[in-house]
Design a protein around this motif. Structure first.
Motif, PDB file in Angstrom:
ATOM      1  N   ASN A 275       0.300   4.177  -0.618  1.00 22.46           N
ATOM      2  CA  ASN A 275      -0.369   5.377  -0.107  1.00 22.46           C
ATOM      3  C   ASN A 275      -0.344   5.477   1.411  1.00 22.46           C
ATOM      4  O   ASN A 275      -0.728   6.500   1.972  1.00 22.46           O
ATOM      5  N   TYR A 276       0.096   4.410   2.063  1.00 24.88           N
ATOM      6  CA  TYR A 276       0.106   4.427   3.529  1.00 24.88           C
ATOM      7  C   TYR A 276       1.293   5.232   4.030  1.00 24.88           C
ATOM      8  O   TYR A 276       2.454   4.883   3.782  1.00 24.88           O
ATOM      9  N   ASP A 277       1.012   6.335   4.696  1.00 27.34           N
ATOM     10  CA  ASP A 277       2.042   7.192   5.276  1.00 27.34           C
ATOM     11  C   ASP A 277       1.500   7.749   6.587  1.00 27.34           C
ATOM     12  O   ASP A 277       0.778   8.743   6.615  1.00 27.34           O
ATOM     13  N   LEU A 278       1.839   7.099   7.669  1.00 26.51           N
ATOM     14  CA  LEU A 278       1.292   7.481   8.971  1.00 26.51           C
ATOM     15  C   LEU A 278       1.805   8.835   9.436  1.00 26.51           C
ATOM     16  O   LEU A 278       1.171   9.503  10.262  1.00 26.51           O
TER      17      LEU A 278
ATOM     18  N   GLY B 297      -3.265  -0.336   6.561  1.00 30.25           N
ATOM     19  CA  GLY B 297      -2.667   0.726   5.768  1.00 30.25           C
ATOM     20  C   GLY B 297      -3.533   1.960   5.681  1.00 30.25           C
ATOM     21  O   GLY B 297      -4.151   2.394   6.672  1.00 30.25           O
ATOM     22  N   SER B 298      -3.619   2.537   4.487  1.00 32.56           N
ATOM     23  CA  SER B 298      -4.361   3.782   4.298  1.00 32.56           C
ATOM     24  C   SER B 298      -5.863   3.602   4.454  1.00 32.56           C
ATOM     25  O   SER B 298      -6.596   4.586   4.547  1.00 32.56           O
TER      26      SER B 298
ATOM     27  N   GLU C  51       1.721  11.454   7.821  1.00 27.03           N
ATOM     28  CA  GLU C  51       0.761  12.473   7.403  1.00 27.03           C
ATOM     29  C   GLU C  51      -0.381  12.609   8.400  1.00 27.03           C
ATOM     30  O   GLU C  51      -0.962  13.680   8.543  1.00 27.03           O
ATOM     31  N   ILE C  52      -0.712  11.527   9.097  1.00 24.72           N
ATOM     32  CA  ILE C  52      -1.801  11.561  10.081  1.00 24.72           C
ATOM     33  C   ILE C  52      -1.272  11.948  11.456  1.00 24.72           C
ATOM     34  O   ILE C  52      -1.825  12.816  12.134  1.00 24.72           O
TER      35      ILE C  52
ATOM     36  N   ASP D 100       0.856  -1.188   0.000  1.00 25.49           N
ATOM     37  CA  ASP D 100       0.000   0.000   0.000  1.00 25.49           C
ATOM     38  C   ASP D 100       0.894   1.241   0.000  1.00 25.49           C
ATOM     39  O   ASP D 100       1.186   1.811   1.053  1.00 25.49           O
TER      40      ASP D 100
END
Length: 810
Positions: A314-317, A376-377, A319-320, A312
Motif C-alpha cells: 500500500n505504500y505509494d509515495l 511505509g503507508s 500519491e502523497i 507494504d
C-alpha cells in the motif's frame, strides 16, 4: 500577502506614528539645531569591559575596545545584534547559511576569524548563556539574536584575549552588551522589504524607563515578523521531471535558497535600587520565536524514499507527493536569562559585587511535508523531531580594593573573586515516527523523518559539568604616563580537570594624546557537555549524484568511537580544552582636533582546536555492528565522524579604527572608518595534511574587511552613508565523495539613510542597505541544486532592501 499590500501597510504604519507624535503638542518642541550626528564608534565613552579598575575611556584602555552606541545600532535594518556588529566591526563576521539545519535560526558569528564560541558574551558584565545548538565544527556559542536590540544602551567589544579575566571562551575577545537604564517612554515601528519584492520585515518596539530617588527600572520589548526570501533557480532535474510528465504540477522553484520565515518576541529588563552605599540590581531577557525553512527537494525519480515495497504494497509515495517533496524544517525557541545581585556603590575604597545568574535556551524542532519511508503507508508527513535544552547557573563574588603605595602615581587596584558555574545539556526524544526504523528499512527505504531524523531515546539524555574558578587582577599606574596590568585565573572542571591562565598588559603615553599599548596572555575554551556527550544523525544531498546520504556524529567516548578505533591506525580520543596564546601591540591617538585613531596588531595561536574528525565511510560489517548495538538508523549510516581536538592554528591580523567629527558648514559631520586584515594558518594536526579541510579555516572568511561611514547633521535632518568592503574568500561544499570549492572576489556594499526630526518627540527615517542591489559571483558548482549565490557568504546575498522607520519619544 502581496507586495502592494506590504508597502501600503508600511506607509500606514509610519503615517500613524507621525500623526500620533504630532498629536502630542506638550512634547513637540523645536528641533535642536546643534544636534550631534550618530557616531559609529564612541572613543570618549567610559568603558567597563576589560578593566576592573577606575573608570576609563576606550582611548585610555590597555587593550582595544570598540564602543558602539545604541543610536548606531538603530541605524541598521536587522533586528539581530550580530548583523549590526558585522556591519560596524570589520573583524566580526556572520553568515546566513540557508538550508543549514538549526544554523539557519541560530547563526554562527566569529571575531577575528576564530570559532563562534571563542568569543565570550556578557550582558551588563555578566556571562550570558550558550545556545542549545551545536553549530559549525561543534561550536556552541551564545545566540546574540535573543537579546532585543531596542533594549541596548551600548555594546563594548574587547578585541583581545581575556580568559585570565573572564574565564573560558574569551580567546578572541569579549562582547559586553549594556542594557538601557534611562527613564522615559519611547516606541518605534519599522517596515521594509528587498528590492526583489520578498523578505518583508515588520518590527515594533517599546521601552518604558522609570527613575526613582534611589534607583531605576527599565523595560523593553520588541516584535519581529520576517518573511522568507528566495534566490533560487529551478533545479535542472525538476525541469526534466516537468518535461517528462507535463501533467505534474512541479513547483518553480522546488526549493528556496534564502532567509527563513520567522517571528519573534524579545524582552529585557534592567533595574537597581540603591541604599546608602550599596544597591540591589536585577536584569534579564526573555524571548520566544518560531521559524521555518526549506530543505532540499526530493526527486520522485531518483530519491530512495520512492519505490515499490513487497512488505507494504500500500505504500505509494507518489500519491502523497507526486511531484517530489521539499521538507519544511522549523524550530520553536525560548530563551530566558535572569541575573540578580548586591554590590557596593562606593567609588573609592573597598567594593564588592555578589551575583547569581540563570540562563536557559530551549529549541523544539519540527518538520512537515516529509516522510519516514521505512514506516511505509503508516508514516505521517509531519514530525515532532525533539528538543534541545541548555541551562547554566552561575554564582559570582567579585571584589576590588585600591591600595595606596608611595612609589606609584596612583592607587594599585587589586581585583579578585571567585565563580561557580553549573552547565547542563539535555536532549529529549522526538515522536516515535521521527526516528523509527520501520519494516521497510530492510528493503533499503531510509528511516527517520526524511531530511532531519528525530532524536531517539538512545540519543536522548542529560549531561552536566561543574566548574569552580578564582582570579586576581592587578592594575598599577607606575607613573602618570605608564600603567601595567596583570591577571591570573584558576579554574577546575568536573569532567577534565583544572586550568591556569595569565595575562600581562601595559600602556605607555608617549605624548599627550598618543599611547602605546601591548598585551600577552594565555587562554582556553572548555568543551561543553553537549560537545562531550551528545550525538546526532543528519542527511545531506550529494551535489553530483543528487542522492541523499546519511552521516552520524557520535560521542568520542561511546561505543561507535570504539568501533572506529578498532581500525588500524585510528584512535578516537576524549575531548580536552582548547588552549591559546595571544599577543598584541597597538597605538592609540587622540589628536585634540576631533580625530582619534587606533592601530592594533595581534597574533593568536590556538592549540588543540575542536573540529570534526575525518569522516569514516562505514563498511557493511561496521553497519551490522551499529545495528547490533541498537544505534538509531545504523543500517543506513553512510559515514561517521566525531568532535576531536586535532589541529593547531595561528591567526595574525591588524585592526585600524578612525573617527573624526567637527562642524562643517552649517552642520556637524562625523566620519568613522575601520579596517581588519586577518590571516589564519593551520600549523599542525590532522588538518595540516589535508589542504581542502585546512582551507576552510584559512580562507572561509575574507582576509580583509572594512567600512567607512559618514553622518551629517543639520537642524531637523541627519543623513548617513556607509560603504562596506569584503575581500576575497573561498566557499566549500561537502559531498559524499569529497569536497568541492570555489573562490569568490571582493564585494563593496553601500547603505544610506536620512532621518527627519518632525519634532523633538518624533523622527522618521528612510533608508536602504545594499543601495545598488549588488550580488556576488554565482556559485556555479552548486547550480544543479538551484542555488544561485553561495550559502556560506559572509554578507547578505539577497540584494538591496529598503525600509522606513518611525521613532517616538514621550
Amino acid at each position: 500577502m502581496t507586495n502592494t499590500f506590504s508597502l501600503r501597510a508600511a506607509l500606514l504604519l509610519v503615517t500613524s506614528g507621525i500623526a500620533l507624535g504630532c498629536a502630542l503638542p506638550a512634547l513637540a518642541q523645536e528641533a535642536d539645531e546643534t544636534a550631534q550626528p550618530t557616531e559609529a564608534y564612541v572613543q570618549d565613552a567610559v568603558i567597563v569591559t576589560g578593566t576592573r579598575g577606575a573608570p576609563r575611556t576606550a582611548f585610555d584602555s590597555l587593550a582595544p575596545v570598540d564602543v558602539i552606541s545604541g543610536d548606531a545600532i538603530n541605524l541598521t535594518v536587522s533586528d539581530e545584534v550580530m548583523d549590526t556588529l558585522a556591519q560596524l566591526v570589520p573583524s566580526f563576521n556572520v553568515k546566513r547559511l540557508p538550508m543549514a539545519d538549526g544554523q539557519v535560526f541560530v547563526r554562527p558569528a566569529s571575531l577575528r576569524a576564530l570559532s563562534a564560541d571563542h568569543t565570550l558574551v556578557l550582558v551588563n558584565g555578566k556571562r550570558f548563556h550558550r545556545s542549545a545548538l551545536l553549530g559549525s565544527n561543534g561550536a556552541q556559542a551564545a545566540d546574540l539574536a535573543q537579546i532585543p536590540s531596542y533594549a541596548i544602551k551600548r555594546i563594548e567589544v574587547l578585541r583581545d584575549g581575556a580568559s585570565a579575566q573572564y574565564g573560558s571562551d574569551a580567546i578572541a575577545g569579549v562582547i559586553n552588551i549594556i542594557l538601557e537604564d534611562k527613564p522615559g517612554t519611547r516606541v518605534f515601528a519599522q517596515a521594509g522589504q528587498y528590492y526583489k519584492g520578498d523578505g518583508e520585515q515588520y518590527r515594533l518596539g517599546a521601552q518604558q524607563g522609570f527613575a526613582f530617588d534611589r534607583g531605576y527600572f527599565n523595560l523593553s520589548g520588541e516584535y519581529t515578523d520576517a518573511q522568507p526570501t528566495s534566490r533560487s533557480r529551478q533545479r535542472p532535474d525538476a525541469e526534466q521531471l516537468q518535461a517528462q510528465f507535463p501533467d505534474l504540477k512541479v513547483p518553480n522553484p522546488v526549493q528556496n535558497w534564502g532567509q527563513a520565515e520567522r517571528q519573534a518576541f524579545r524582552f529585557a529588563m534592567n533595574g537597581a535600587y540603591q541604599f546608602d552605599a550599596s544597591e540591589l540590581y536585577v536584569f534579564g531577557t526573555h524571548g520566544w520565536g518560531s521559524g521555518v525553512s526549506d530543505f532540499n527537494w526530493r526527486n520522485p525519480l531518483t530519491t530512495n524514499t520512492y519505490g515499490n515495497s513487497t512488505v507494504d504494497p500500500n505504500y505509494d509515495l507518489t500519491e502523497i507527493f507526486p511531484a517530489g517533496f521539499t521538507p519544511k524544517f522549523g524550530q520553536d525557541d525560548e530563551d530566558f536569562s535572569l541575573t540578580g545581585g548586591y554590590r557596593s556603590t562606593n567609588a573609592e575604597g573597598f567594593s564588592y559585587d555578589f551575583s547569581a545568574s540563570y540562563g536557559l535556551n530551549d529549541i523544539d524542532y519540527f518538520m512537515y511535508e516529509s516522510i519516514n519511508a521505512s514506516l511505509g503507508s503508516a508514516s505521517p508527513t509531519s514530525f515532532d523531531i525533539g528538543n534541545l535544552r541548555q541551562t547554566e547557573f552561575n554564582l559570582n563574588a567579585d571584589f576590588v580594593y585600591p591600595v595606596a603605595l608611595g612609589f606609584l602615581a596612583d592607587d594599585l587596584n587589586i581585583a579578585f573573586g571567585a565563580e561557580r558555574r553549573l552547565e547542563k545539556y539535555e536532549i529529549s526524544a522526538g515522536e516515535y515516527a521521527s526516528y523509527a526504523v520501520g519494516p521497510l528499512a530492510a528493503e533499503g527505504f531510509p528511516s527517520g523523518s526524511n531530511g532531519f531524523p528525530g532524536f531517539s531515546p538512545a540519543q536522548a539524555g542529560n549531561w552536566d559539568q561543574e566548574s569552580y574558578a578564582a582570579y586576581v587582577d592587578l592594575e598599577a599606574p607606575v607613573t602618570s604616563r605608564w600603567t601595567v596590568g596583570a591577571a591570573l585565573r584558576y579554574e577546575d572542571f568536573s569532567v577534565f580537570g583544572d586550568n591556569i591562565d595569565g595575562k600581562l598588559s601595559t600602556r605607555f603615553e608617549l605624548a599627550d594624546g598618543l599611547a602605546l599599548r601591548a598585551t600577552a596572555s594565555t587562554g582556553f575554551r572548555a568543551p561543553t557537555p553537549a560537545q562531550l556527550f551528545s550525538e546526532r544523525i543528519t542527511q545531506g544531498l550529494d551535489t553530483t549524484t543528487l542522492n541523499v546520504f546519511t552521516n552520524g556524529r557520535y560521542s568520542p567516548q561511546g561505543p561507535v568511537a570504539e568501533i572506529i578505533s578498532a581500525r588500524p591506525g585510528v584512535t578516537i580520543n576524549p575531548l580536552e580544552p582548547e588552549e591559546s596564546q595571544n599577543v598584541s601591540l597597538g597605538l592609540a591617538w587622540n589628536s585634540g582636533f576631533g580625530l582619534t585613531a587606533t592601530l592594533d596588531a595581534y597574533q593568536i595561536d590556538v592549540d588543540n582546536r575542536l573540529g570534526t574528525s575525518a569522516t569514516y565511510r562505514l563498511t557493511a560489517e561496521e553497519r551490522a555492528q551499529l545495528v547490533a548495538l541498537g544505534v538509531p538508523s545504523g543500517e543506513s549510516i553512510t559515514s561517521a565522524f566525531f568532535y576531536q581536538n586535532d589541529f593547531d592554528t595561528r591567526t595574525q591580523g591588524l585592526d585600524l579604527v578612525l573617527s573624526w567629527g567637527r562642524d562643517v558648514g552649517p552642520g556637524n559631520l562625523n566620519l568613522t572608518g575601520a579596517y581588519n586584515y586577518n590571516k589564519t594558518e593551520v600549523r599542525a594536526g590532522s588538518l595540516a595534511t589535508n589542504p581542502d579541510t585546512a582551507a576552510r579555516f584559512e580562507k572561509g572568511i575574507p582576509g580583509s574587511t572594512g567600512n567607512v561611514q559618514a553622518t551629517y547633521s543639520l537642524g531637523n535632518w541627519e543623513v548617513f552613508g556607509r560603504l562596506r568592503y569584503y575581500g576575497e574568500w573561498r566557499d566549500f561544499s561537502d559531498n559524499a565523495n569529497g569536497v568541492v570549492y570555489q573562490d569568490f572576489g571582493s564585494m563593496v556594499l553601500m547603505d544610506i539613510g536620512a532621518t527627519w526630526k518632525v519634532t523633538d518627540a518624533v523622527s522618521v527615517r528612510i533608508g536602504a542597505e545594499n543601495l545598488f542591489d549588488s550580488y556576488p559571483d554565482e556559485a556555479t558548482y552548486q547550480a544543479n541544486r538551484g542555488l544561485i549565490y553561495s550559502r556560506n557568504a559572509p554578507y547578505d546575498t539577497d540584494g538591496g532592501q529598503y525600509y522606513i522607520r518611525t521613532d517616538i519619544r514621550f
